[in-house]
Design an enzyme around this catalytic site. Structure first.
Site, PDB file in Angstrom:
ATOM      1  CG  HIS A 152       7.340  -6.176  -5.213  1.00  0.00           C
ATOM      2  ND1 HIS A 152       6.792  -7.201  -5.934  1.00  0.00           N
ATOM      3  CD2 HIS A 152       6.642  -6.120  -4.049  1.00  0.00           C
ATOM      4  CE1 HIS A 152       5.789  -7.739  -5.249  1.00  0.00           C
ATOM      5  NE2 HIS A 152       5.689  -7.111  -4.100  1.00  0.00           N
TER       6      HIS A 152
ATOM      7  CG  ASP B 174      -3.352  -6.507   4.390  1.00  0.00           C
ATOM      8  OD1 ASP B 174      -3.970  -6.377   3.320  1.00  0.00           O
ATOM      9  OD2 ASP B 174      -2.582  -7.457   4.630  1.00  0.00           O
TER      10      ASP B 174
ATOM     11  CB  ALA C  76       8.423  -0.358  11.070  1.00  0.00           C
TER      12      ALA C  76
ATOM     13  CB  ALA D 181      -0.943  -0.014   1.202  1.00  0.00           C
TER      14      ALA D 181
ATOM     15  CE1 TYR E  36     -10.562 -26.224 -28.949  1.00  0.00           C
ATOM     16  CE2 TYR E  36     -11.503 -25.479 -31.040  1.00  0.00           C
ATOM     17  CZ  TYR E  36     -11.015 -26.504 -30.238  1.00  0.00           C
ATOM     18  OH  TYR E  36     -10.983 -27.780 -30.693  1.00  0.00           O
TER      19      TYR E  36
ATOM     20  CD1 TRP F  64     -19.651 -25.704 -26.365  1.00  0.00           C
ATOM     21  CD2 TRP F  64     -19.946 -23.588 -25.714  1.00  0.00           C
ATOM     22  NE1 TRP F  64     -20.701 -25.202 -27.088  1.00  0.00           N
ATOM     23  CE2 TRP F  64     -20.906 -23.892 -26.705  1.00  0.00           C
ATOM     24  CE3 TRP F  64     -19.934 -22.299 -25.175  1.00  0.00           C
ATOM     25  CZ2 TRP F  64     -21.854 -22.970 -27.145  1.00  0.00           C
ATOM     26  CZ3 TRP F  64     -20.883 -21.382 -25.608  1.00  0.00           C
ATOM     27  CH2 TRP F  64     -21.819 -21.717 -26.586  1.00  0.00           C
TER      28      TRP F  64
ATOM     29  CB  CYS G 214       2.751 -12.628  -1.975  1.00  0.00           C
ATOM     30  SG  CYS G 214       1.632 -11.280  -1.574  1.00  0.00           S
TER      31      CYS G 214
END
Ligand SMILES: Cc1cc2nc3c(=O)[nH]c(=O)nc-3n(C[C@H](O)[C@H](O)[C@H](O)COP(=O)(O)OP(=O)(O)OC[C@H]3O[C@@H](n4cnc5c(N)ncnc54)[C@H](O)[C@@H]3O)c2cc1C
Length: 489
Positions: free
Chosen positions: A60, A288, A33, A11, A432, A440, A42
């Site tokens: 990152h 969060d 911090a 964030a 497809y 489908w 993650c």
């Protein structure tokens, strides 16, 4: 103009990046911090499994990458108070020195903290004793130290949500004997039992000892390591291992904003509007620590990295004077458990019913690609739709690795975002070719089954209009038995 972001994860960094991207002349400072800004928490389970090494690969962006954007980083610095009228932050450095930082606009991204689920003894035990949580790089180093130096042969994982399952795999790969304790009747309780059972079988197949219906009440240090006391199937039970990992969800880290006068809402998180305004002048919040605007539920608490990035971006833009809005989550989540992928988006039947819909759910097993082409694998898909309007409400999918289950859940997520009916998903022009799909697609085989069995196919034309959508209300997301999962839900 000086924008300050508190928090160096999804964030806070997203807010800072967005502000600098939109206006390279604006001063942006990020207060963090610890000394690990913009690390992918993650990815931590994959560091433990050995797939991602060294730990620095989890960044990152590097420190240098971040500074190259023009933002300033104040690392190892704790924000201790916000003086809202004075537009100042009180800071304490790791050396204990206090200082102040003036801001024009503030974005708070202090995230969440691991929950201890009220288990007796947790507060007295440290990683040195063998008790671990996993939410920061500091937690990661402490756990790796124990694995590396003491080479434990066994681990207990308390919790079988997303992170618990990822860590069960990582520990197993590292050669530990894993016992996984889960309060409710099934692992991954954010899925319906029909699909949770498939995930359980995958854990069994890989030698993870799963013990469900087991509520942990206490953890203590003993000669043998750590002993976990629990009620298992209504009967007292104990489990012992050299290492215990507690992954029973998270709680929003709201101290700073609460003391500054912000309001708490769903899940004990800070209330914000869709522009990420907290109601305190010049103070935005994201991630969060705040409530989640959900497109089907209204306001709930659903902490996710995907959401934190988007909310941070909105907060950064608006701190600069913009008019961005967080468009809302639909709660899309996915996890890899050994060779299986489990995912969901939207609502399950009981969650939808609690939110005032008239849901029905059907389940199919559909091949990921044409059966005549080698390697076809079934995907189990549950589709939930509203029997009144035909609107798609949610989908859950479990398939083997390689079946593109994660991207197929994203098709449903896109349909949910657009407010499509179940029937309209069958009309989508999806790709497809025999090695990769079917005329489908599996996604549509599942929606057609829903229409056949419960839908009002033919009656339903056009997009579900906003006026057809239930009024937004604060509804808790029925999810994990253990409260919000680390990965939301
Ligand atoms: C092991 C694990 C795996 C996960 N996997 C996924 C996944 O696959 N997909 C997904 O969508 N989500 C996943 N999540 C959830 C995701 O990581 C979080 O939703 C996301 O990190 C939240 O970001 P955040 O910025 O709100 O807060 P956090 O990541 O909690 O970060 C908070 C930041 O604020 C700083 N901070 C806190 N208080 C202060 C203070 N007073 N002063 C200064 N700094 C402060 C912290 O040091 C930290 O930098 C996972 C979580 C874990 C733990």
């Amino acid at each position: 103009m000086h924008i300050v972001a508190i928090g160096g994860s999804d964030a806070g960094i997203s807010a800072a990046l967005r502000a600098r991207e939109l206006d390279p002349s604006v001063d942006v400072t990020v207060v963090v911090a610890d000394e690990y800004p913009n690390y992918s928490i993650c990815g931590i389970p994959y560091f433990f499994s050995g797939e991602v090494q060294p730990w620095q690969s989890l960044a990152h962006r590097t420190h240098a990458d971040l500074e190259a954007t023009g933002m300033s980083l104040r690392l190892n610095t704790l924000a201790t108070d916000i003086d809202v009228p004075g537009k100042r932050l009180m800071l304490t450095g790791s050396d204990g020195a206090s200082s102040e930082l003036a801001y024009d606009e503030l974005v708070v991204g202090t995230g969440a903290l691991p929950s201890d689920a009220g288990i007796t003894g947790v507060g007295r035990l440290t990683p040195e004793d063998g008790l671990h949580v996993i939410h920061s790089m500091g937690d990661t180093f402490a756990l790796e130290r124990q694995l590396d130096e003491r080479r434990p042969a066994s681990a207990i994982i308390v919790g079988a949500g997303y992170v618990g399952l990822e860590m069960a795999e990582a520990f197993t790969v590292r050669g530990l004997a894993v016992t996984q304790l889960q309060r409710g009747p099934q692992v991954l309780s954010t899925l319906d039992p029909e699909l949770g059972g498939i995930v359980r079988a995958e854990l069994d197949d890989h030698g993870v000892r799963v013990v469900t219906h087991t509520t942990v009440t206490a953890i203590e240090k003993t000669a043998a390591g750590l002993t976990v006391t629990a009620t298992s199937d209504g009967v007292p039970a104990t489990f012992t291992a050299e290492l215990v990992l507690l992954v029973v969800g998270v709680r929003p880290n709201t101290d700073l904003l609460e003391r500054a006068g912000a309001t708490l809402g769903a899940g004990g998180a800070v209330v914000v509007d869709e522009a990420m305004r907290t109601g305190l002048p010049n103070v935005y919040a994201a991630g969060d620590g705040i409530v989640t605007h959900h497109r089907l539920l209204g306001v709930t608490y659903l902490p996710l990295g995907t959401t934190a990035h988007k909310q941070g971006r909105v907060a950064g833009e608006n701190a600069l004077g913009g008019d961005a809005r967080f468009a809302g989550s639909v709660g899309t989540q996915v996890v890899k458990v050994f060779d299986l992928v489990a995912s969901r988006t939207g609502l399950r039947e009981r969650e939808a019913a609690a939110a005032g819909f008239a849901p029905a759910t059907t389940q199919v097993s559909a091949d990921d690609h044409k059966r005549y082409y080698p390697g076809a694998q079934p995907i189990s898909i549950r589709v939930t739709g509203d029997t009144g309007t035909g609107r798609l409400l949610g989908a859950q999918l479990v398939g083997r690795l390689g079946t593109e289950t994660a991207k197929r859940v994203d098709t449903y997520a896109t349909a949910l975002f657009a407010g499509l009916t179940v029937e309209q998903v069958s009309d989508l022009d999806l790709s497809y070719t025999p090695p990769l799909g079917s005329p489908w697609d599996a996604v549509q085989v599942a929606t057609q089954a829903w229409s056949r069995q419960v839908g009002r196919a033919g009656d339903l034309v056009g997009l579900v209009r906003d006026t057809d959508v239930r009024p937004l209300q604060a509804a808790p997301l029925a999810g994990s038995e253990d409260g919000p999962e680390e990965k939301g839900g």
